[in-house]
Design a protein around this motif. Structure first.
Motif, PDB file in Angstrom:
ATOM      1  N   ALA A 178      -6.105   9.893  -0.740  1.00 32.84           N
ATOM      2  CA  ALA A 178      -5.555  10.178  -1.677  1.00 32.84           C
ATOM      3  C   ALA A 178      -6.321   8.722  -2.364  1.00 32.84           C
ATOM      4  O   ALA A 178      -6.685   8.680  -3.989  1.00 32.84           O
ATOM      5  CB  ALA A 178      -4.543   9.093  -1.874  1.00 32.84           C
ATOM      6  N   THR A 179      -6.935   7.867  -1.917  1.00 27.39           N
ATOM      7  CA  THR A 179      -7.409   6.092  -2.230  1.00 27.39           C
ATOM      8  C   THR A 179      -8.519   6.600  -3.352  1.00 27.39           C
ATOM      9  O   THR A 179      -9.170   6.801  -3.730  1.00 27.39           O
ATOM     10  CB  THR A 179      -7.675   5.488  -1.602  1.00 27.39           C
ATOM     11  N   SER A 180      -9.001   7.977  -3.069  1.00 25.35           N
ATOM     12  CA  SER A 180     -10.920   8.226  -3.344  1.00 25.35           C
ATOM     13  C   SER A 180     -10.241   9.087  -4.785  1.00 25.35           C
ATOM     14  O   SER A 180     -11.145   8.710  -5.949  1.00 25.35           O
ATOM     15  CB  SER A 180     -11.524   9.170  -2.504  1.00 25.35           C
ATOM     16  N   ASN A 181      -8.694   9.788  -4.952  1.00 24.22           N
ATOM     17  CA  ASN A 181      -8.410  10.208  -6.132  1.00 24.22           C
ATOM     18  C   ASN A 181      -8.188   9.607  -6.692  1.00 24.22           C
ATOM     19  O   ASN A 181      -7.903  10.000  -7.810  1.00 24.22           O
ATOM     20  CB  ASN A 181      -7.429  11.813  -5.658  1.00 24.22           C
ATOM     21  N   VAL A 232       0.978  -1.405   0.207  1.00 26.70           N
ATOM     22  CA  VAL A 232       0.007   0.038   0.027  1.00 26.70           C
ATOM     23  C   VAL A 232       1.470   1.327  -0.046  1.00 26.70           C
ATOM     24  O   VAL A 232       1.848   1.289   0.748  1.00 26.70           O
ATOM     25  CB  VAL A 232      -0.953   0.120   1.327  1.00 26.70           C
ATOM     26  N   LEU A 233       1.270   2.301  -1.157  1.00 30.08           N
ATOM     27  CA  LEU A 233       0.992   3.304  -1.355  1.00 30.08           C
ATOM     28  C   LEU A 233       1.294   4.236  -0.501  1.00 30.08           C
ATOM     29  O   LEU A 233       1.580   5.043   0.065  1.00 30.08           O
ATOM     30  CB  LEU A 233       2.122   3.434  -2.266  1.00 30.08           C
ATOM     31  N   SER A 234       0.099   4.066  -0.206  1.00 26.73           N
ATOM     32  CA  SER A 234      -0.882   5.868   0.541  1.00 26.73           C
ATOM     33  C   SER A 234      -1.483   5.236   1.753  1.00 26.73           C
ATOM     34  O   SER A 234      -2.608   4.332   1.329  1.00 26.73           O
ATOM     35  CB  SER A 234      -0.977   6.303  -0.045  1.00 26.73           C
TER      36      SER A 234
END
Length: 103
Positions: free
Chosen positions: A77-80, A70-72
């Motif tokens: 960040a996941t929703s974008n 998982v990078l972030s």
């Protein structure tokens, strides 16, 4: 190429020619051994290959795949990440709504 390699090649050719000569003589004398021996050798060779492949499959050591990194870990960040390129999604807004607004 070295001379020893060439000599080995000629020895293999000579051995194959000698085996072919014995086979032809055996067939002409109507000896069933002329057919039985080559068939037996080829059958045992093929079965040996099959056994080797089976043994290799049965004893191979394979490492389990590692889970993806998982990078972030930020929620924004996941929703974008699922928004179409060139658009941004405001916190709390859906991706579908953002894509329709950009169009």
């Amino acid at each position: 190429m070295q001379e020893t390699t060439r000599a080995q090649g000629w020895a293999i050719c000579g051995g194959a020619g000698f085996a072919a000569l014995l086979f032809v003589i055996g067939v002409l004398r109507q000896s069933w051994w002329a057919i039985a021996i080559p068939v037996s050798v080829l059958t045992l060779f093929a079965l040996g290959l099959v056994a080797w492949v089976g043994y290799t499959i049965a004893t191979i050591q394979v490492e389990a795949d590692q889970p993806p990194e998982v990078l972030s870990t930020e929620a924004s960040a996941t929703s974008n990440a699922s928004a179409p390129s060139g658009t941004s999604v405001a916190p709390g807004a859906s991706v579908k709504g953002a894509a329709e607004g950009a169009a």
